[in-house]
Write a protein that holds these residues in place. Structure first.
Motif, PDB file in Angstrom:
ATOM      1  N   ILE A   1      97.630  45.426  57.015  1.00 19.00           N
ATOM      2  CA  ILE A   1      97.177  46.572  56.220  1.00 19.00           C
ATOM      3  C   ILE A   1      95.928  47.215  56.818  1.00 19.00           C
ATOM      4  O   ILE A   1      95.715  48.426  56.674  1.00 19.00           O
ATOM      5  N   TYR A   2      95.131  46.442  57.530  1.00 18.89           N
ATOM      6  CA  TYR A   2      93.887  46.986  58.081  1.00 18.89           C
ATOM      7  C   TYR A   2      94.133  47.804  59.344  1.00 18.89           C
ATOM      8  O   TYR A   2      93.510  48.862  59.542  1.00 18.89           O
ATOM      9  N   THR A   3      95.019  47.335  60.196  1.00 20.95           N
ATOM     10  CA  THR A   3      95.330  48.138  61.387  1.00 20.95           C
ATOM     11  C   THR A   3      96.113  49.392  60.992  1.00 20.95           C
ATOM     12  O   THR A   3      95.973  50.441  61.627  1.00 20.95           O
ATOM     13  N   ILE A   4      96.933  49.293  59.934  1.00 19.10           N
ATOM     14  CA  ILE A   4      97.610  50.475  59.397  1.00 19.10           C
ATOM     15  C   ILE A   4      96.580  51.468  58.866  1.00 19.10           C
ATOM     16  O   ILE A   4      96.630  52.676  59.146  1.00 19.10           O
ATOM     17  N   ARG A   5      95.612  50.972  58.093  1.00 15.51           N
ATOM     18  CA  ARG A   5      94.590  51.864  57.534  1.00 15.51           C
ATOM     19  C   ARG A   5      93.819  52.588  58.629  1.00 15.51           C
ATOM     20  O   ARG A   5      93.528  53.784  58.525  1.00 15.51           O
ATOM     21  N   LYS A   6      93.491  51.858  59.674  1.00 15.14           N
ATOM     22  CA  LYS A   6      92.766  52.479  60.789  1.00 15.14           C
ATOM     23  C   LYS A   6      93.594  53.587  61.425  1.00 15.14           C
ATOM     24  O   LYS A   6      93.079  54.678  61.716  1.00 15.14           O
ATOM     25  N   ALA A   7      94.886  53.327  61.640  1.00 16.00           N
ATOM     26  CA  ALA A   7      95.762  54.329  62.244  1.00 16.00           C
ATOM     27  C   ALA A   7      95.882  55.557  61.358  1.00 16.00           C
ATOM     28  O   ALA A   7      95.821  56.702  61.830  1.00 16.00           O
TER      29      ALA A   7
ATOM     30  N   ASP B   1      92.189  40.450  52.587  1.00 20.76           N
ATOM     31  CA  ASP B   1      93.463  40.166  51.922  1.00 20.76           C
ATOM     32  C   ASP B   1      93.763  38.661  51.942  1.00 20.76           C
ATOM     33  O   ASP B   1      93.642  38.012  52.994  1.00 20.76           O
ATOM     34  N   GLU B   2      94.135  38.122  50.793  1.00 20.96           N
ATOM     35  CA  GLU B   2      94.311  36.673  50.656  1.00 20.96           C
ATOM     36  C   GLU B   2      95.397  36.128  51.576  1.00 20.96           C
ATOM     37  O   GLU B   2      95.232  35.053  52.172  1.00 20.96           O
ATOM     38  N   ASP B   3      96.500  36.835  51.688  1.00 24.92           N
ATOM     39  CA  ASP B   3      97.591  36.356  52.546  1.00 24.92           C
ATOM     40  C   ASP B   3      97.151  36.294  54.009  1.00 24.92           C
ATOM     41  O   ASP B   3      97.471  35.331  54.722  1.00 24.92           O
ATOM     42  N   LEU B   4      96.420  37.311  54.454  1.00 25.33           N
ATOM     43  CA  LEU B   4      95.951  37.317  55.832  1.00 25.33           C
ATOM     44  C   LEU B   4      94.921  36.215  56.071  1.00 25.33           C
ATOM     45  O   LEU B   4      94.909  35.577  57.130  1.00 25.33           O
TER      46      LEU B   4
END
Length: 577
Positions: free
Chosen positions: A62-68, A17-20
Motif C-alpha cells: 500500500i505504501y509503494t502504491i501510495r507513492k506512485a 500496516d499490521e500485515d506488513l
C-alpha cells in the motif's frame, strides 16, 4: 539511505500496516531477503511498476502504491487540463491485493481532490483503456501484473488518450514519483470520506455495454452470416482471470453459440491453481482446454491471460490433437483476414503497426495488400502512441500486433485487447472452416504465398541484485563485442537502439534509427534472418528474439535452431566470465 536505515524507518513507524509488520517479523532473521526488499525503491518505469508483494521499498504494497499515485496526482495537477473534475478511471484484476490497491489509488487521488472512477468488480486491462476514452477521464490506472506468478502485482498508467504513457509523459510522471520524500507519509483520505465527497465513484455495467457496442465494429461478417456458417466449436479458458464475462458476451453477440468454458479455470483465482503459469504463451496453460477440446472435437481453443490483454489460440493439428499458435502466427492470420475484408480506398491511407521483434511476415502480408507498415520499439505503448499521431493526420490504423500475443483491431481501445482478439480469431476460424481449412492449413496457404517465416524467443531469468548486474553485463558485452556471424549467417547490419545507430557492416556506414532510445541490440543477418536482445522492462529477464525466412519449413526450423544454439553458447560464456 542505507537499506538497514530504511528498514529501521519502517519498523519504527507506529502506524505501519499490521500485515506488513508481521511479514517483516517473519523474515527478520533473513538478511538477504531483507536487503532485497529494501536495497532500492521499486522501479517506476515507462509502463508503471511491477514487483513482488510484501513489505519494503522494493515490493508492491500500500505504501509503494501510495507513492506512485502521489506522483501521478502531482503530474495531473500540473499537466492535464481540468484533471480534478475529469478524474481517473481505475480497474483491477484477480490478483492478491488488486482491489485493495485500487481503493488506495482512490484514497490518494481523493486527498488531492481528484475524482476516481473505480470498477465495482474486476475487469480486463483493455476496459481500463476504454473507460478512460469513454469517460473522457484525465488518466487511467490498471492494477495488474499481467501473467506474472501469483506473488506479483503491478500498477499500470494510461494517459488521457487511453494509451500507455509515451516516454516523455512517463518521464514526467517518474520525476514526480521520485520526488515523493517518504512513501510512509503520503496523505490519504478514508474510503468513506472520498465516497461521501463524490471523489470515489463506483462504475459497472454501463461501461461494459458501451465497450460491447464498439466491439461489433471490428466484425467483418455480420452475426447472421456467422450463424449461417458451419457451426464453430469453441473451447474458452480465462485462466482464472478477468475475461470470462466479456469474452462470452462478445462471442455470443458476434453470432457464436457453441462455446464451452473450461470450468476448472473459469473462476478468478489469485493462485492460478490449475496452471504452472497463467500465460497463454506457455503451452502448459492449454492442457485442460486441449483435453476438453478433444472430448467435443472443438475447432478452436482460446485462452486469455489474467488481465485479458493477451490471447493464445490452439487449433487442430491433423493428428488428433491441438497445436498452440505463436503470437506471430495468429497475428498474421488476423492481419491477412482483416486486410482482405478492407476496402481498397481505406487500405490506401491505412497502416499495420508492429514492433521490431514481431515477424517480418506481417510486412509481407501488408505489402501484398498495398498497406504500409510502421515498426515501433517493443511494447504496445509505442503502438498506441503511433495511433494517437494518426488522430492529427489523414492516415489511420488498420491493425496492430506484437509477438507476445498482443493484438488490436479497433482503435476504441489503445492497448492490446484479448477480448477483441478472441472474437476476431473465432471469426477467422469460422471463415476458414467454410473453406474447408483449419487455421494451421490457412497459415500454410499464407506461407506458400509469402515464404516460410519462422520466429523464436529465449528468455533467461536472472533474479535479484546479482541478476540485474548479470543482465547489464550481457548487454554491455554484446554491444562492445558484437557478433560477426550467428548460426553460420553473416551479420549485415547492427542496430543499437541505445545510440540510435544502424551500422552497415560491409561499408562501415551508419544510419540514424528514428525511434526512441532503448537498451536493445538487433543483428540483421543475410537471407532475411535476424536476432534481437532486450532486457525485460517488467521482469528479471533478458530476452533473445529470432527470425528466419526460407522457402520451406524444415530449412527454416534448422536455421532457427542454429541461431538459438549460438546465442545460448555466447550468453553462457559471458555469465561464466
Amino acid at each position: 539511505m542505507d537499506w538497514k536505515e530504511t528498514l529501521k524507518k519502517w519498523t519504527s513507524n507506529t502506524t505501519l500496516d499490521e500485515d506488513l509488520l508481521k511479514q517483516l517479523q517473519q523474515i527478520s532473521e533473513n538478511e538477504q531477503d531483507l536487503e532485497d526488499a529494501f536495497y532500492k525503491n521499486l522501479t517506476f518505469g515507462t509502463g508503471g511498476m511491477r514487483g513482488m508483494l510484501g513489505p519494503g521499498t522494493n515490493r508492491m504494497n500500500i505504501y509503494t502504491i501510495r507513492k506512485a499515485v502521489e506522483g501521478l496526482a502531482l503530474y495531473l495537477e500540473e499537466n492535464v487540463t481540468n484533471a480534478k473534475a475529469r478524474g481517473v478511471a481505475v480497474a483491477y484484476d484477480s490478483r492478491y491485493m488488486s482491489q485493495e490497491f485500487a481503493v488506495e489509488t482512490a484514497r490518494v487521488l481523493g486527498a488531492h481532490g481528484i475524482k476516481s472512477y473505480v470498477f465495482e468488480s474486476l475487469r480486463p486491462t483493455p476496459l481500463a483503456s476504454f473507460a478512460v476514452r469513454h469517460l473522457q477521464a484525465a488518466a487511467g490506472v490498471m492494477i495488474t501484473a499481467s501473467h506474472n506468478p501469483p506473488e506479483y502485482n503491478g500498477f499500470k498508467v494510461y494517459n488521457e488518450d487511453g494509451g500507455q504513457l509515451p516516454l516523455e509523459e512517463a518521464a514526467a510522471v517518474i520525476e514526480k514519483v521520485e520526488q515523493v520524500p517518504d512513501e510512509l507519509q503520503v496523505k490519504v483520505e478514508s474510503q468513506a470520506t472520498v465516497e461521501e465527497k463524490g471523489l470515489l465513484n463506483w462504475i459497472g455495467s454501463e461501461v461494459d455495454t458501451a465497450y460491447l457496442a464498439n466491439l461489433k465494429t471490428i466484425q467483418k461478417q455480420t452475426s447472421e452470416q456467422i450463424k449461417e456458417n458451419d457451426p464453430l466449436q469453441i473451447v474458452f479458458t480465462p485462466l482464472h482471470g478477468t475475461a470470462h464475462d466479456l469474452v462470452l458476451k462478445g462471442l455470443k453477440q458476434a453470432g457464436f453459440s457453441d462455446i464451452h468454458v473450461v470450468k476448472e479455470q473459469a473462476e478468478p483465482d489469485p493462485e492460478f491453481s490449475t496452471v504452472a503459469s497463467p500465460n497463454p504463451e506457455e503451452h502448459q496453460a492449454f492442457e485442460m482446454a486441449i483435453q476438453q477440446g478433444k472430448e467435443i472435437d472443438a475447432d478452436i481453443l482460446i485462452g486469455t491471460d489474467p488481465d485479458a490483454d493477451r490471447l493464445g489460440v490452439a487449433v487442430k493439428d491433423g493428428r488428433g490433437s491441438y497445436q498452440v499458435l505463436t503470437g506471430n502466427q495468429l497475428g498474421t492470420l488476423l492481419l491477412d483476414y482483416t486486410l482482405s475484408y478492407t476496402d481498397k480506398s481505406e487500405r490506401a491511407n491505412g497502416y499495420l503497426i508492429k514492433t521490431i521483434v514481431t515477424t517480418e511476415m506481417g510486412r509481407a502480408v501488408a505489402d501484398y495488400y498495398d498497406v504500409g507498415t510502421i515498426d515501433t520499439l517493443t511494447g504496445f505503448k509505442f503502438i498506441g502512441e503511433k495511433m494517437k499521431e494518426f488522430d492529427q493526420t489523414d492516415d489511420h490504423f488498420l491493425f496492430g500486433y506484437e509477438e507476445s500475443y498482443g493484438y488490436l483491431l479497433g482503435d476504441f481501445v489503445r492497448d492490446k485487447d484479448a477480448v477483441q482478439a478472441a472474437v476476431a480469431a473465432s471469426e477467422v476460424a469460422s471463415f476458414w472452416k467454410t473453406q474447408g481449412k483449419t487455421l494451421l492449413e490457412a497459415l500454410e496457404t499464407l506461407h506458400m504465398k509469402h515464404g516460410y517465416y519462422l520466429e523464436g524467443m529465449k528468455s533467461l531469468t536472472l533474479k535479484g541484485k546479482d541478476g540485474a548486474e548479470q543482465i547489464a553485463t550481457i548487454m554491455k558485452e554484446i554491444r562492445e563485442n558484437p557478433f560477426e556471424e550467428i548460426g553460420g549467417l553473416r551479420v549485415e547490419k547492427i542496430e543499437d537502439y541505445q545510440s540510435s545507430e544502424r551500422l552497415i557492416v560491409e561499408t562501415k556506414d551508419s544510419e540514424k534509427i528514428l525511434l526512441p532510445k532503448e537498451n536493445v541490440m538487433k543483428f540483421l543477418l543475410e537471407n532475411n534472418s535476424w536476432v534481437c536482445f532486450r532486457p525485460s522492462g517488467t521482469e528479471p529477464k533478458i530476452k533473445s528474439y529470432f527470425g528466419v525466412k526460407s522457402p520451406g519449413k524444415e530449412t527454416s526450423e534448422h536455421l532457427l535452431e542454429k541461431l538459438q544454439n549460438d546465442v545460448t553458447t555466447r550468453m553462457d560464456e559471458i555469465i561464466e566470465g
